[in-house]
Design an enzyme around this catalytic site. Structure first.
Site, PDB file in Angstrom:
ATOM      1  N   CYS A  28      14.663  27.967   3.228  1.00 31.73           N
ATOM      2  CA  CYS A  28      14.876  27.334   1.914  1.00 31.73           C
ATOM      3  C   CYS A  28      15.105  25.836   2.109  1.00 31.73           C
ATOM      4  O   CYS A  28      15.792  25.438   3.041  1.00 31.73           O
ATOM      5  CB  CYS A  28      16.099  27.927   1.219  1.00 31.73           C
ATOM      6  SG  CYS A  28      16.017  29.700   0.911  1.00 31.73           S
TER       7      CYS A  28
ATOM      8  N   GLU B 234     -12.359  43.326  -0.958  1.00 39.72           N
ATOM      9  CA  GLU B 234     -11.353  42.819  -0.028  1.00 39.72           C
ATOM     10  C   GLU B 234     -11.994  42.629   1.335  1.00 39.72           C
ATOM     11  O   GLU B 234     -12.898  43.374   1.717  1.00 39.72           O
ATOM     12  CB  GLU B 234     -10.184  43.815   0.043  1.00 39.72           C
ATOM     13  CG  GLU B 234      -9.209  43.643   1.170  1.00 39.72           C
ATOM     14  CD  GLU B 234      -8.475  42.318   1.112  1.00 39.72           C
ATOM     15  OE1 GLU B 234      -8.332  41.693   2.175  1.00 39.72           O
ATOM     16  OE2 GLU B 234      -8.064  41.896   0.013  1.00 39.72           O
TER      17      GLU B 234
ATOM     18  N   CYS C 128      24.052  28.515   0.780  1.00 44.26           N
ATOM     19  CA  CYS C 128      23.868  29.149   2.089  1.00 44.26           C
ATOM     20  C   CYS C 128      24.381  28.226   3.189  1.00 44.26           C
ATOM     21  O   CYS C 128      24.035  27.040   3.232  1.00 44.26           O
ATOM     22  CB  CYS C 128      22.392  29.465   2.327  1.00 44.26           C
ATOM     23  SG  CYS C 128      22.052  30.176   3.951  1.00 44.26           S
TER      24      CYS C 128
ATOM     25  N   CYS D 217      -1.773  30.848  -4.771  1.00 48.83           N
ATOM     26  CA  CYS D 217      -0.523  30.529  -4.072  1.00 48.83           C
ATOM     27  C   CYS D 217      -0.573  29.120  -3.494  1.00 48.83           C
ATOM     28  O   CYS D 217       0.299  28.734  -2.716  1.00 48.83           O
ATOM     29  CB  CYS D 217      -0.241  31.559  -2.977  1.00 48.83           C
ATOM     30  SG  CYS D 217      -1.543  31.722  -1.748  1.00 48.83           S
TER      31      CYS D 217
END
Length: 442
Positions: free
Chosen positions: A91, A325, A82, A399
């Site tokens: 990134c 949730e 890129c 995560c």
């Protein structure tokens, strides 16, 4: 005797160029060299490389440095694909071959979780998808350049609030990427550019979704520009929303979006959370079901259930699933999604998962198995209560490996052992990694 404040003397930063040998990488992908046994973190440097650096920060226990020159590059180094790589903050591992990225992330995960692994812990093969074109979601930042009075359109620069102008993103799904130059050109025709907040792009099974966030009501002369944007949406088979307020969406063109997952259909609003990488998400859901081993006569609890990304595929296995949730709107959507898929063996509840749950009606029932999929902060508010729910198996989808490691300590104290561990590369060419861990009651 009076004491007068004396400010600490600032440490003089050594700014001259120095050559160092990079020994390893940290969990965030920065190279690490050592000076007098003190680690120096160097963004963009790879293990085995001899580099010239300039210190940018010096603390008592570590330093940070800017990479000035490569004296001896690693054989693993690649030319980034890129053109925005050195400026865009999206990134930051494109200079490292993809297989090496996956290996590094896997090693980082096992290192962080080493305290909880036993001789019987199985390390699963990494779950990977496409190296490029994998993102089905992106937020495009908008900013008016004071000098040119033109709209800056793109992503935040590295460690900056400034915007890198981008009309081509290699990691964005091609069906979204093709919209970037058209959107930038069209948005510049609006007369009140400062009223434009950002553009949200999402890809559903029904096609692209575009959301225009505007901070003020659009003026009358911008109605034509909005009509042109609506025409673009129709031509591209896209759904277009305007977002005049933070929590208000107005669909102007197209069908309500949805995506499919393991045989179920999940409608969503563009401000709802969905996983960025569809191919990795599909494999992740399948692996979670495989590790949970839900049986027809069992009760499964899905904490942080969102739209039902895990709940509904698990319910297809005939187990009874209770999803919980924190966001009420997501609970309503999950309930509607279950009805759409004719899954009557589900219930969904709203609850603050940072509080004691003993007063919750659903928590008074016992569960055979539990799945957790918390945000980056982890599940510290509820993880201590897992054993009381009666679960024999716990699948934790994370995560943030640091909070997974922290919460693993609580599970271990409750009598659970780490049986399986696996890395999921949801975000190629970044240091971010997802992981999955299976805990079984000893």
């Amino acid at each position: 005797m009076a004491r007068f404040f004396q400010p600490k003397k600032k440490t003089q930063l050594e700014t001259k160029h120095q050559s160092v040998l990079v020994e390893r990488m940290d969990h965030n992908g920065a190279g690490i060299a050592y000076q007098k046994n003190k680690p120096v973190f160097i963004d963009g440097a790879l293990p085995g490389e001899k580099v010239v650096i300039q210190l940018t920060e010096s603390k008592s226990k570590f330093s940070r440095a800017k990479l000035i020159k490569l004296l001896q590059p690693s054989e693993l180094r690649l030319k980034p694909f890129c053109k925005h790589f050195n400026q865009c903050g999206g990134c930051h591992l494109q200079h490292l071959g993809y297989s090496s990225q996956v290996e590094h992330k896997s090693q980082s995960l096992t290192h962080l979780m080493s305290k909880y692994q036993t001789a019987n812990t199985e390390v699963a093969l990494p779950i990977v998808g496409d190296e490029s074109g994998y993102r089905r979601r992106a937020r495009i930042s908008l900013f008016v350049d004071k000098k040119t009075q033109l709209l800056q359109f793109g992503f935040r620069k590295k460690q900056s609030k400034q915007i890198e102008n981008i009309t081509d993103c290699a990691v964005l799904d091609p069906r979204l990427n093709v919209l970037l130059p058209k959107l930038k050109s069209l948005l510049n025709t609006f007369s009140s550019l400062t009223s434009l907040g950002h553009v949200e792009l999402v890809l559903g099974d029904t096609g692209p979704v575009m959301v225009l966030r505007h901070l003020k009501p659009l003026v009358e002369k911008d109605e034509q520009a909005l009509m042109t944007l609506m025409t673009l949406a129709k031509e591209e088979g896209a759904t277009l929303y305007s977002m005049p307020e933070t929590d208000k969406l107005v669909r102007l063109v197209g069908d309500a979006p949805s995506y499919s997952e393991t045989g179920v259909t999940l409608p969503f609003e563009p401000n709802h959370f969905i996983q960025v990488n569809q191919k990795v998400n599909q494999q992740m859901v399948a692996q979670a079901i495989e590790w949970l081993e839900p049986q027809a006569d069992e009760r499964v609890l899905d904490l942080f259930c969102g739209l039902g990304n895990f709940s509904l595929p698990i319910a297809q296995q005939s187990a009874f699933v209770v999803g919980v949730e924190g966001v009420d709107e997501m609970v309503q959507q999950a309930t509607a999604n279950a009805a759409l898929n004719q899954l009557s063996n589900t219930e969904f509840y709203q609850a603050n998962l940072e509080e004691d749950l003993s007063s919750q009606l659903w928590a008074k029932e016992k569960f055979d198995k539990v799945l957790l999929d918390p945000a980056r902060a982890g599940a510290s508010g509820i993880v201590d209560q897992i054993s009381a729910l009666g679960a024999k198996r716990v699948v934790y989808v994370s995560c943030n490996p640091a909070t997974l490691a922290r919460d693993s300590e609580s599970l271990e104290k409750q009598g659970y052992q780490l049986a399986k561990l696996g890395m999921l590369d949801m975000f190629p060419h970044t240091s971010h990694l997802e992981s999955m861990a299976l805990f079984i009651k000893a």
